[in-house]
Write a protein that holds these residues in place. Structure first.
Motif, mmCIF file in Angstrom:
data_model
loop_
_atom_site.group_PDB
_atom_site.id
_atom_site.type_symbol
_atom_site.label_atom_id
_atom_site.label_comp_id
_atom_site.label_asym_id
_atom_site.label_seq_id
_atom_site.Cartn_x
_atom_site.Cartn_y
_atom_site.Cartn_z
ATOM 1 N N ASP A 41 -27.935 -4.605 -7.433
ATOM 2 C CA ASP A 41 -26.678 -4.803 -6.712
ATOM 3 C C ASP A 41 -26.536 -3.814 -5.553
ATOM 4 O O ASP A 41 -26.077 -4.174 -4.469
ATOM 5 N N ARG A 42 -26.930 -2.568 -5.777
ATOM 6 C CA ARG A 42 -26.861 -1.576 -4.701
ATOM 7 C C ARG A 42 -27.828 -1.920 -3.582
ATOM 8 O O ARG A 42 -27.507 -1.776 -2.396
ATOM 9 N N LEU A 43 -29.006 -2.385 -3.937
ATOM 10 C CA LEU A 43 -29.973 -2.813 -2.926
ATOM 11 C C LEU A 43 -29.438 -4.011 -2.146
ATOM 12 O O LEU A 43 -29.579 -4.084 -0.926
ATOM 13 N N ALA A 44 -28.798 -4.928 -2.844
ATOM 14 C CA ALA A 44 -28.207 -6.102 -2.190
ATOM 15 C C ALA A 44 -27.159 -5.685 -1.167
ATOM 16 O O ALA A 44 -27.071 -6.282 -0.084
ATOM 17 N N VAL A 45 -26.377 -4.666 -1.476
ATOM 18 C CA VAL A 45 -25.378 -4.160 -0.527
ATOM 19 C C VAL A 45 -26.074 -3.624 0.726
ATOM 20 O O VAL A 45 -25.638 -3.893 1.851
ATOM 21 N N LEU A 46 -27.164 -2.892 0.552
ATOM 22 C CA LEU A 46 -27.912 -2.362 1.691
ATOM 23 C C LEU A 46 -28.455 -3.490 2.575
ATOM 24 O O LEU A 46 -28.323 -3.451 3.801
ATOM 25 N N VAL A 47 -29.063 -4.464 1.946
ATOM 26 C CA VAL A 47 -29.661 -5.573 2.690
ATOM 27 C C VAL A 47 -28.580 -6.394 3.400
ATOM 28 O O VAL A 47 -28.721 -6.754 4.580
ATOM 29 N N GLU A 48 -27.492 -6.666 2.708
ATOM 30 C CA GLU A 48 -26.397 -7.441 3.311
ATOM 31 C C GLU A 48 -25.816 -6.718 4.516
ATOM 32 O O GLU A 48 -25.528 -7.335 5.545
ATOM 33 N N ARG A 49 -25.654 -5.410 4.416
ATOM 34 C CA ARG A 49 -25.113 -4.642 5.552
ATOM 35 C C ARG A 49 -26.046 -4.724 6.748
ATOM 36 O O ARG A 49 -25.603 -4.858 7.885
ATOM 37 N N GLU A 50 -27.354 -4.657 6.506
ATOM 38 C CA GLU A 50 -28.323 -4.755 7.596
ATOM 39 C C GLU A 50 -28.219 -6.118 8.277
ATOM 40 O O GLU A 50 -28.212 -6.210 9.504
ATOM 41 N N ILE A 51 -28.121 -7.164 7.483
ATOM 42 C CA ILE A 51 -28.008 -8.520 8.036
ATOM 43 C C ILE A 51 -26.743 -8.650 8.877
ATOM 44 O O ILE A 51 -26.784 -9.159 10.003
ATOM 45 N N VAL A 52 -25.621 -8.191 8.352
ATOM 46 C CA VAL A 52 -24.344 -8.301 9.067
ATOM 47 C C VAL A 52 -24.386 -7.522 10.376
ATOM 48 O O VAL A 52 -23.953 -8.030 11.418
ATOM 49 N N ARG A 64 -35.624 1.300 12.281
ATOM 50 C CA ARG A 64 -34.484 0.668 12.961
ATOM 51 C C ARG A 64 -33.646 -0.175 12.002
ATOM 52 O O ARG A 64 -33.178 -1.256 12.338
ATOM 53 N N LEU A 65 -33.478 0.349 10.797
ATOM 54 C CA LEU A 65 -32.653 -0.305 9.788
ATOM 55 C C LEU A 65 -31.306 0.430 9.726
ATOM 56 O O LEU A 65 -30.925 1.012 8.727
ATOM 57 N N HIS A 66 -30.599 0.381 10.841
ATOM 58 C CA HIS A 66 -29.373 1.150 10.979
ATOM 59 C C HIS A 66 -28.272 0.663 10.040
ATOM 60 O O HIS A 66 -27.489 1.477 9.534
ATOM 61 N N GLY A 67 -28.206 -0.622 9.796
ATOM 62 C CA GLY A 67 -27.215 -1.138 8.850
ATOM 63 C C GLY A 67 -27.469 -0.618 7.440
ATOM 64 O O GLY A 67 -26.537 -0.221 6.737
ATOM 65 N N MET A 68 -28.730 -0.620 7.050
ATOM 66 C CA MET A 68 -29.074 -0.097 5.725
ATOM 67 C C MET A 68 -28.791 1.400 5.649
ATOM 68 O O MET A 68 -28.319 1.893 4.630
ATOM 69 N N LEU A 69 -29.050 2.108 6.735
ATOM 70 C CA LEU A 69 -28.788 3.542 6.767
ATOM 71 C C LEU A 69 -27.303 3.817 6.576
ATOM 72 O O LEU A 69 -26.923 4.672 5.770
ATOM 73 N N HIS A 70 -26.451 3.084 7.285
ATOM 74 C CA HIS A 70 -25.007 3.284 7.147
ATOM 75 C C HIS A 70 -24.543 2.974 5.725
ATOM 76 O O HIS A 70 -23.736 3.712 5.149
ATOM 77 N N ALA A 71 -25.048 1.903 5.150
ATOM 78 C CA ALA A 71 -24.662 1.539 3.786
ATOM 79 C C ALA A 71 -25.196 2.555 2.777
ATOM 80 O O ALA A 71 -24.512 2.886 1.804
ATOM 81 N N PHE A 72 -26.393 3.061 3.016
ATOM 82 C CA PHE A 72 -26.985 4.074 2.140
ATOM 83 C C PHE A 72 -26.133 5.342 2.143
ATOM 84 O O PHE A 72 -25.805 5.889 1.091
ATOM 85 N N GLN A 73 -25.742 5.786 3.337
ATOM 86 C CA GLN A 73 -24.899 6.979 3.443
ATOM 87 C C GLN A 73 -23.542 6.752 2.778
ATOM 88 O O GLN A 73 -23.006 7.647 2.130
ATOM 89 N N GLU A 74 -23.015 5.555 2.935
ATOM 90 C CA GLU A 74 -21.747 5.216 2.292
ATOM 91 C C GLU A 74 -21.881 5.275 0.769
ATOM 92 O O GLU A 74 -20.991 5.785 0.077
ATOM 93 N N GLN A 75 -22.981 4.765 0.249
ATOM 94 C CA GLN A 75 -23.202 4.794 -1.196
ATOM 95 C C GLN A 75 -23.330 6.228 -1.710
ATOM 96 O O GLN A 75 -22.858 6.545 -2.793
ATOM 97 N N LEU A 76 -23.956 7.082 -0.926
ATOM 98 C CA LEU A 76 -24.116 8.478 -1.338
ATOM 99 C C LEU A 76 -22.771 9.207 -1.397
ATOM 100 O O LEU A 76 -22.573 10.089 -2.230
ATOM 101 N N ASN A 77 -21.854 8.822 -0.528
ATOM 102 C CA ASN A 77 -20.577 9.514 -0.416
ATOM 103 C C ASN A 77 -19.469 8.916 -1.270
ATOM 104 O O ASN A 77 -18.360 9.431 -1.279
#
Length: 70
Positions: free
Chosen positions: A39-50, A15-28
């Motif tokens: 830094d990329r991991l920080a983006v994933l974690v920050e998106r999940e928090i937001v 249920r880490l949907h924010g991280m999933l969205h950020a991960f897919q964004e990074q891939l694309n």
């Protein structure tokens, strides 16, 4: 190379949907290629928090039943 589908499935099952969205964004987007792993991991974690904070706020606002003046 890590298989991407299992990563997406695991993020979803956790249920880490924010991280999933950020991960897919990074891939694309190639713009993330210049960032370090941390830094990329920080983006994933920050998106999940937001996304969690936004979901909680939306839920609280819905329960508050605020009246609109108009």
């Amino acid at each position: 190379m890590v298989m991407l589908n299992p990563v997406s499935e695991k993020l979803t099952s956790l249920r880490l949907h924010g991280m999933l969205h950020a991960f897919q964004e990074q891939l694309n987007s190639s713009s993330y290629n210049e960032l370090s792993f941390v830094d990329r991991l920080a983006v994933l974690v920050e998106r999940e928090i937001v996304e969690r904070e936004n979901k909680a706020l939306s839920s609280r606002l819905g329960r508050a039943k605020l009246r609109q003046e108009g």
